[in-house]
Design a protein around this motif. Structure first.
Motif, mmCIF file in Angstrom:
data_model
loop_
_atom_site.group_PDB
_atom_site.id
_atom_site.type_symbol
_atom_site.label_atom_id
_atom_site.label_comp_id
_atom_site.label_asym_id
_atom_site.label_seq_id
_atom_site.Cartn_x
_atom_site.Cartn_y
_atom_site.Cartn_z
ATOM 1 N N HIS A 1 -8.253 7.124 -13.990
ATOM 2 C CA HIS A 1 -8.568 5.749 -13.604
ATOM 3 C C HIS A 1 -8.081 5.485 -12.178
ATOM 4 O O HIS A 1 -8.768 4.837 -11.388
ATOM 5 N N ALA A 2 -6.893 5.991 -11.858
ATOM 6 C CA ALA A 2 -6.289 5.728 -10.550
ATOM 7 C C ALA A 2 -7.001 6.432 -9.407
ATOM 8 O O ALA A 2 -6.730 6.137 -8.240
ATOM 9 N N ALA B 1 0.468 -6.167 -25.423
ATOM 10 C CA ALA B 1 -0.668 -6.004 -26.328
ATOM 11 C C ALA B 1 -1.733 -5.093 -25.746
ATOM 12 O O ALA B 1 -2.854 -5.083 -26.192
ATOM 13 N N ALA B 2 -1.368 -4.329 -24.733
ATOM 14 C CA ALA B 2 -2.374 -3.571 -24.003
ATOM 15 C C ALA B 2 -2.537 -2.143 -24.489
ATOM 16 O O ALA B 2 -3.356 -1.417 -23.977
ATOM 17 N N GLY B 3 -1.766 -1.713 -25.456
ATOM 18 C CA GLY B 3 -1.858 -0.332 -25.893
ATOM 19 C C GLY B 3 -0.779 0.504 -25.250
ATOM 20 O O GLY B 3 0.358 0.069 -25.123
ATOM 21 N N GLN B 4 -1.155 1.704 -24.794
ATOM 22 C CA GLN B 4 -0.140 2.641 -24.330
ATOM 23 C C GLN B 4 -0.004 2.750 -22.815
ATOM 24 O O GLN B 4 0.965 3.296 -22.341
ATOM 25 N N ALA B 5 -0.965 2.257 -22.071
ATOM 26 C CA ALA B 5 -0.878 2.383 -20.613
ATOM 27 C C ALA B 5 -1.861 1.445 -19.928
ATOM 28 O O ALA B 5 -2.844 1.013 -20.514
ATOM 29 N N LEU B 6 -1.585 1.139 -18.663
ATOM 30 C CA LEU B 6 -2.462 0.328 -17.825
ATOM 31 C C LEU B 6 -2.473 0.905 -16.417
ATOM 32 O O LEU B 6 -1.455 1.399 -15.945
ATOM 33 N N SER B 7 -3.627 0.823 -15.746
ATOM 34 C CA SER B 7 -3.735 1.262 -14.351
ATOM 35 C C SER B 7 -4.169 0.090 -13.482
ATOM 36 O O SER B 7 -4.961 -0.746 -13.914
ATOM 37 N N TYR B 8 -3.654 0.058 -12.270
ATOM 38 C CA TYR B 8 -4.039 -0.958 -11.297
ATOM 39 C C TYR B 8 -4.357 -0.274 -9.976
ATOM 40 O O TYR B 8 -3.708 0.708 -9.609
ATOM 41 N N GLY B 9 -5.327 -0.801 -9.250
ATOM 42 C CA GLY B 9 -5.625 -0.285 -7.922
ATOM 43 C C GLY B 9 -5.727 -1.411 -6.918
ATOM 44 O O GLY B 9 -6.227 -2.484 -7.224
ATOM 45 N N HIS B 10 -5.238 -1.168 -5.705
ATOM 46 C CA HIS B 10 -5.422 -2.091 -4.588
ATOM 47 C C HIS B 10 -6.525 -1.513 -3.725
ATOM 48 O O HIS B 10 -6.519 -0.330 -3.400
ATOM 49 N N LEU B 11 -7.463 -2.355 -3.351
ATOM 50 C CA LEU B 11 -8.670 -1.869 -2.700
ATOM 51 C C LEU B 11 -8.905 -2.500 -1.342
ATOM 52 O O LEU B 11 -8.507 -3.632 -1.095
ATOM 53 N N ARG B 12 -9.583 -1.746 -0.477
ATOM 54 C CA ARG B 12 -10.088 -2.269 0.791
ATOM 55 C C ARG B 12 -11.601 -2.356 0.635
ATOM 56 O O ARG B 12 -12.254 -1.400 0.210
ATOM 57 N N VAL C 1 0.395 2.959 -12.220
ATOM 58 C CA VAL C 1 0.151 3.231 -13.626
ATOM 59 C C VAL C 1 1.415 2.881 -14.393
ATOM 60 O O VAL C 1 2.506 3.340 -14.041
ATOM 61 N N PHE C 2 1.256 2.053 -15.418
ATOM 62 C CA PHE C 2 2.380 1.686 -16.280
ATOM 63 C C PHE C 2 2.151 2.276 -17.661
ATOM 64 O O PHE C 2 1.128 2.027 -18.288
ATOM 65 N N VAL C 3 3.112 3.062 -18.130
ATOM 66 C CA VAL C 3 3.055 3.684 -19.448
ATOM 67 C C VAL C 3 4.040 2.945 -20.346
ATOM 68 O O VAL C 3 5.148 2.595 -19.922
ATOM 69 N N SER C 4 3.662 2.719 -21.582
ATOM 70 C CA SER C 4 4.492 1.975 -22.518
ATOM 71 C C SER C 4 5.887 2.583 -22.666
ATOM 72 O O SER C 4 6.039 3.793 -22.833
ATOM 73 N N ASN C 5 6.897 1.712 -22.613
ATOM 74 C CA ASN C 5 8.265 2.180 -22.826
ATOM 75 C C ASN C 5 8.667 2.090 -24.300
ATOM 76 O O ASN C 5 9.828 2.303 -24.647
ATOM 77 N N THR C 6 7.709 1.772 -25.176
ATOM 78 C CA THR C 6 8.018 1.733 -26.605
ATOM 79 C C THR C 6 7.194 2.746 -27.400
ATOM 80 O O THR C 6 7.562 3.106 -28.519
ATOM 81 N N ALA D 1 0.798 -1.234 0.000
ATOM 82 C CA ALA D 1 0.000 0.000 0.000
ATOM 83 C C ALA D 1 0.825 1.276 0.000
ATOM 84 O O ALA D 1 0.284 2.349 0.083
ATOM 85 N N GLU D 2 2.116 1.178 -0.066
ATOM 86 C CA GLU D 2 2.949 2.385 -0.040
ATOM 87 C C GLU D 2 3.854 2.418 -1.266
ATOM 88 O O GLU D 2 4.426 1.406 -1.631
ATOM 89 N N PRO D 3 4.034 3.572 -1.884
ATOM 90 C CA PRO D 3 3.315 4.827 -1.741
ATOM 91 C C PRO D 3 1.928 4.757 -2.388
ATOM 92 O O PRO D 3 1.578 3.745 -2.991
ATOM 93 N N ASP D 4 1.160 5.869 -2.307
ATOM 94 C CA ASP D 4 -0.212 5.871 -2.813
ATOM 95 C C ASP D 4 -0.269 5.535 -4.309
ATOM 96 O O ASP D 4 -0.804 4.513 -4.706
ATOM 97 N N ILE D 5 0.233 6.438 -5.143
ATOM 98 C CA ILE D 5 0.243 6.228 -6.598
ATOM 99 C C ILE D 5 1.678 6.339 -7.086
ATOM 100 O O ILE D 5 2.393 7.276 -6.724
ATOM 101 N N VAL D 6 2.088 5.369 -7.895
ATOM 102 C CA VAL D 6 3.378 5.459 -8.576
ATOM 103 C C VAL D 6 3.119 5.254 -10.060
ATOM 104 O O VAL D 6 2.432 4.309 -10.458
ATOM 105 N N VAL D 7 3.639 6.164 -10.866
ATOM 106 C CA VAL D 7 3.536 6.087 -12.318
ATOM 107 C C VAL D 7 4.915 5.729 -12.856
ATOM 108 O O VAL D 7 5.914 6.321 -12.448
#
Length: 196
Positions: free
Chosen positions: A145-146, A93-104, A116-121, A80-86
């Motif tokens: 999204h995040a 095959a996902a396009g240009q970016a993906l977001s993930y969240g951990h939830l309670r 958040v993961f942004v494409s490195n290509t 859970a640490e840190p809050d958001i990391v990009v």
């Protein structure tokens, strides 16, 4: 327009970044790979601009705080640490970016962390100005999204599920702002009434 998840109200959510390449397995996906070909300064300043635009439209109901760099380990860690990391990663095959969240769990599942993961290509560059508008579009879209905003059915808005490379806008539209206000109602000013 949004799922049943959000950050706790009136929380300051810290946003970090990591533009390094290297090993990274997260959410069952391998994002290992090289760093982005984009200049680190462009990635950082574009993220800062996206955070600022979202804050302008949150009206104090939630605050994103741009903090600075995180380690690759923090980007790839599912705690859970840190809050958001990009960060950047190899997105097959996902396009240009993906977001993930951990939830309670709860009536509204409350975020405890997001990545958040942004494409490195993906080049994220356009021939005419502003050159990096697709990067700005992508980062703002994924940050929304995040914070809990889903895709919109309105064509042409920032939260539409697809966009036209180098032809779509990169600023939030009325539909995007309305989704934020629905999930995080703006604070109402306190008005002092003096009896007469």
């Amino acid at each position: 327009k949004f799922g049943n998840f959000r950050w706790a109200g009136e929380k300051t959510v810290e946003v970090y970044y990591n533009w390094d390449g290297g090993a990274c397995v997260f959410g069952g996906n391998d994002f290992s790979g090289p760093e982005s070909p984009l200049p680190m300064s462009v990635l950082t300043e574009t993220l800062r601009s996206s955070v600022a635009e979202i804050n302008e439209n949150l009206n104090g109901a939630l605050t994103l705080e741009f903090k600075g760099p995180a380690t690759r380990a923090q980007l790839c860690d599912s705690s859970a640490e840190p809050d958001i990391v990009v960060g950047v990663g190899t997105l097959e095959a996902a396009g240009q970016a993906l977001s993930y969240g951990h939830l309670r769990a709860g009536t509204f599942a409350v975020y405890t962390a997001a990545r958040v993961f942004v494409s490195n290509t993906a080049p994220f560059t356009c021939r005419d100005a502003p050159v990096y508008r697709d990067l700005r579009h992508t980062l703002t879209h994924e940050l929304l999204h995040a914070v809990g905003i889903g895709h919109s059915e309105e064509p042409g808005v920032l939260m539409a599920p697809t966009f036209s490379v180098c032809r779509s806008g990169y600023a939030m539209q009325d539909d995007d702002v309305a989704a934020l206000a629905a999930l995080y109602p703006p604070k109402q000013p306190v008005i002092a009434v003096t009896p007469v």
